[in-house]
Design a protein around this motif. Structure first.
Motif, mmCIF file in Angstrom:
data_model
loop_
_atom_site.group_PDB
_atom_site.id
_atom_site.type_symbol
_atom_site.label_atom_id
_atom_site.label_comp_id
_atom_site.label_asym_id
_atom_site.label_seq_id
_atom_site.Cartn_x
_atom_site.Cartn_y
_atom_site.Cartn_z
ATOM 1 N N ALA A 425 12.370 -44.761 43.847
ATOM 2 C CA ALA A 425 12.565 -43.345 43.512
ATOM 3 C C ALA A 425 11.662 -42.913 42.365
ATOM 4 N N ALA A 426 11.572 -43.742 41.324
ATOM 5 C CA ALA A 426 10.741 -43.392 40.182
ATOM 6 C C ALA A 426 9.263 -43.352 40.564
ATOM 7 N N ALA A 427 8.840 -44.310 41.404
ATOM 8 C CA ALA A 427 7.455 -44.308 41.863
ATOM 9 C C ALA A 427 7.161 -43.073 42.704
ATOM 10 N N ALA A 428 8.139 -42.668 43.519
ATOM 11 C CA ALA A 428 7.968 -41.457 44.323
ATOM 12 C C ALA A 428 7.839 -40.230 43.436
ATOM 13 N N ASP A 429 8.655 -40.159 42.379
ATOM 14 C CA ASP A 429 8.569 -39.027 41.450
ATOM 15 C C ASP A 429 7.177 -38.932 40.838
ATOM 16 N N LEU A 430 6.661 -40.058 40.385
ATOM 17 C CA LEU A 430 5.350 -40.052 39.738
ATOM 18 C C LEU A 430 4.256 -39.647 40.724
ATOM 19 N N ALA A 431 4.329 -40.177 41.949
ATOM 20 C CA ALA A 431 3.329 -39.818 42.956
ATOM 21 C C ALA A 431 3.383 -38.327 43.272
ATOM 22 N N ARG A 434 1.918 -36.242 40.513
ATOM 23 C CA ARG A 434 0.466 -36.378 40.435
ATOM 24 C C ARG A 434 -0.250 -35.766 41.633
ATOM 25 N N GLY A 435 0.505 -35.184 42.559
ATOM 26 C CA GLY A 435 -0.109 -34.492 43.684
ATOM 27 C C GLY A 435 -0.280 -35.325 44.928
ATOM 28 N N ASP A 436 0.197 -36.559 44.939
ATOM 29 C CA ASP A 436 0.099 -37.423 46.115
ATOM 30 C C ASP A 436 1.376 -37.268 46.940
ATOM 31 N N GLY A 437 1.455 -36.147 47.656
ATOM 32 C CA GLY A 437 2.662 -35.825 48.395
ATOM 33 C C GLY A 437 2.966 -36.800 49.507
ATOM 34 N N GLY A 438 1.952 -37.336 50.169
ATOM 35 C CA GLY A 438 2.176 -38.260 51.266
ATOM 36 C C GLY A 438 2.858 -39.531 50.811
ATOM 37 N N THR A 439 2.351 -40.124 49.738
ATOM 38 C CA THR A 439 2.964 -41.340 49.198
ATOM 39 C C THR A 439 4.389 -41.065 48.734
ATOM 40 N N ALA A 440 4.577 -39.930 48.070
ATOM 41 C CA ALA A 440 5.911 -39.580 47.580
ATOM 42 C C ALA A 440 6.885 -39.398 48.741
ATOM 43 N N ALA A 441 6.456 -38.682 49.780
ATOM 44 C CA ALA A 441 7.346 -38.433 50.919
ATOM 45 C C ALA A 441 7.756 -39.732 51.590
ATOM 46 N N ALA A 457 16.714 -38.137 46.099
ATOM 47 C CA ALA A 457 15.683 -38.331 47.120
ATOM 48 C C ALA A 457 15.503 -37.079 47.963
ATOM 49 N N TRP A 458 16.590 -36.402 48.277
ATOM 50 C CA TRP A 458 16.467 -35.166 49.064
ATOM 51 C C TRP A 458 15.688 -34.102 48.301
ATOM 52 N N SER A 459 16.003 -33.912 47.019
ATOM 53 C CA SER A 459 15.289 -32.882 46.262
ATOM 54 C C SER A 459 13.824 -33.261 46.093
ATOM 55 N N GLY A 460 13.551 -34.550 45.897
ATOM 56 C CA GLY A 460 12.172 -34.975 45.798
ATOM 57 C C GLY A 460 11.405 -34.768 47.087
ATOM 58 N N LEU A 461 12.040 -35.122 48.217
ATOM 59 C CA LEU A 461 11.388 -34.918 49.512
ATOM 60 C C LEU A 461 11.124 -33.440 49.757
ATOM 61 N N ALA A 462 12.085 -32.600 49.380
ATOM 62 C CA ALA A 462 11.901 -31.157 49.571
ATOM 63 C C ALA A 462 10.720 -30.633 48.764
#
Length: 498
Positions: A425-431, A434-441, A457-462
């Motif tokens: 989750a934390a790695a997804a937030d950072l990605a 930083r604008g790397d939406g694909g990695t984050a998703a 995770a839902w709010s991050g994915l959104a």
């Protein structure tokens, strides 16, 4: 005693709504509060069979001293408490604590740091214990540091603070928040707050809470919001707020936004009130250090204040006076919306605002079970998605905004070193930040494979999703995904967006 009528001219009232009250307006509010305290004390005296000691002390005191004691914020808090709970055998208010006087460039702030009043918990937060010498020295240092910043860079705000603030009540920190503070409508000029990190944190908190104190005084003279009114979204709280609560937030954050606007235009400040170095290095495409934080906070809160003002003006709950007040506020912040902010800083500020809105919806809105079941049936039968309801569910208690993504975004803006965080989750937030939406998703979807109720995770994915349904009504996509666990999340989001 003949009741006094307090009035403000239209231009003075509008300036007050815009967060720019003059000395005469603040004087009117102070006199109104003194009158209120006198009326409260009169009612307490009338309820007692004989003259109490506190009343005898007040009448025997020098007029200036008696006025000071009666006008003290804790006197108002005490008197209102006594009238609610009964006046038999009560001792009178005795202002205690540590009186501090801070002067910079001929402007003095006189404030009492109160760690002694037995009723100070009535300000709404758990008070800290008696301050140690080291703790009191920290408050003194932060006040000295913050007062220099205010006086030299925000003179008008400093003058308002000097005219209103009288008492600071130290309170216990909240481990889930960076700092907490509160005011009471019964204690004009008193602020309860946890120990600040530095002078800037202190003055931002004091400006915020002083606005609440001013608005409490205004609302006691003028009805700003009509009765009723359903709670709704507030950009500065994680729980639903009634219209008057949203108005309070907008007014408090107007002062915070103005502070950061000036800091950004001046290049940020250090502890002495001097500008940040113009040749300071930048990081990750955003202005770094104090000026970067200023731009981030300014961009973040100007949008929040403007949006809240627009919703209030369109909501039909404001009185005529409230509409005049909020119109002045909206016009003030509206002039700031087109002011330039460094693009990367503005992007991160926008993500912070979106993050809060999405998390608020996921926390406070739910899809009824029958509607969720109908979504699952429609998905399995390959029908068009049905219309479903999002129902407000009010959780008990106060919920302050608290997001690890916002803290991470602020670190990126400041140019602080950000270590690769542990955990998906934390790695997804950072990605995502930083604008790397694909990695984050991808990372957020993996989180949801384990728990389809993971709100973070839902709010991050959104935040990084191209699907409108996830951006506008994430609670509906979450409800559908939990009711149809066999469905792929992206396919559900695309179906609901269609």
């Amino acid at each position: 005693m003949t009741p006094r009528t307090f009035r403000l001219a239209d231009d003075a009232f509008a300036a007050l709504g815009a967060g720019r009250p003059d000395d005469a307006t603040l004087g009117t509010l102070r006199r109104a509060q003194l009158s209120r305290h006198l009326l409260l004390l009169r009612e307490i005296r009338r309820a007692l069979p004989q003259t109490p000691a506190w009343y005898a002390r007040l009448t025997a005191a020098d007029p200036a001293e008696a006025r000071r004691l009666i006008a003290d914020p804790m006197t108002g808090l005490w008197a209102a408490h006594i009238l609610r709970t009964g006046a038999e055998g009560v001792e009178g208010p005795r202002p205690g604590g540590h009186a501090l006087h801070i002067t910079c460039d001929d402007l003095t702030l006189t404030v009492r740091v109160d760690d002694a009043d037995p009723l100070r918990s009535l300000l709404g937060l758990a008070p800290a214990g008696e301050l140690s010498g080291i703790e009191l020295a920290h408050w003194q240092h932060c006040l000295d540091e913050g007062w220099r910043i205010l006086v030299r860079r925000h003179r008008a705000a400093a003058e308002t603070l000097a005219a209103v603030l009288r008492v600071i009540v130290p309170v216990q920190p909240d481990p889930t928040a960076e700092g907490i503070s509160a005011t009471s409508a019964e204690a004009f000029g008193a602020v309860a707050m946890s120990a600040p990190a530095d002078g800037t944190a202190l003055v931002v908190g004091l400006l915020h809470e002083t606005q609440h104190s001013v608005l409490n005084a205004v609302h006691q003279l003028f009805d700003l919001v009509g009765p009723g009114g359903a709670p709704g979204y507030s950009p500065w709280r994680d729980d639903p707020r009634p219209p008057i609560g949203v108005l309070h937030g907008a007014y408090a954050y107007l002062a915070v936004t103005r502070f950061w606007r000036a800091e950004g235009r001046l290049g940020g400040a250090d502890a002495s009130g001097a500008s940040a170095r113009a040749d300071a290095p930048s990081g990750a495409g955003a202005a770094s250090g104090a000026s970067g934080v200023a731009g981030f906070e300014f961009a973040r809160w100007r949008s929040a204040v403007a949006g809240a003002a627009e919703r209030l003006l369109d909501g039909g709950q404001l009185t005529a006076a409230g509409t005049r007040f909020m119109t002045a506020l909206a016009e003030e912040v509206g002039r700031w919306l087109d002011e330039p902010v460094e693009p990367e800083t503005a992007r991160l500020a926008g993500l912070a605002g979106d993050d809060h809105r999405l998390r608020w919806r996921l926390r406070n809105l739910t899809v009824p079970p029958d509607d969720a079941a109908e979504l699952a049936r429609a998905w399995r039968e390959r029908r068009r998605p049905p219309q479903v309801r999002s129902v407000l569910v009010t959780a008990p208690g106060r919920a302050l905004a608290n997001s690890p993504r916002v803290r991470l975004a602020r670190s990126l803006v400041k140019g602080d070193p950000v270590l690769q965080p542990g955990g998906r989750a934390a790695a997804a937030d950072l990605a995502g930040l930083r604008g790397d939406g694909g990695t984050a998703a991808d990372a957020y979807r993996k989180c949801l494979e384990f728990d389809r109720g993971d709100v973070g995770a839902w709010s991050g994915l959104a935040l990084v999703s191209p699907h409108p349904a996830l951006r506008s009504r994430p609670e509906v996509v979450m409800a559908a995904a939990r009711a149809a666990p066999e469905a792929a999340i992206d396919e559900l989001a695309e179906w609901l967006s269609g």
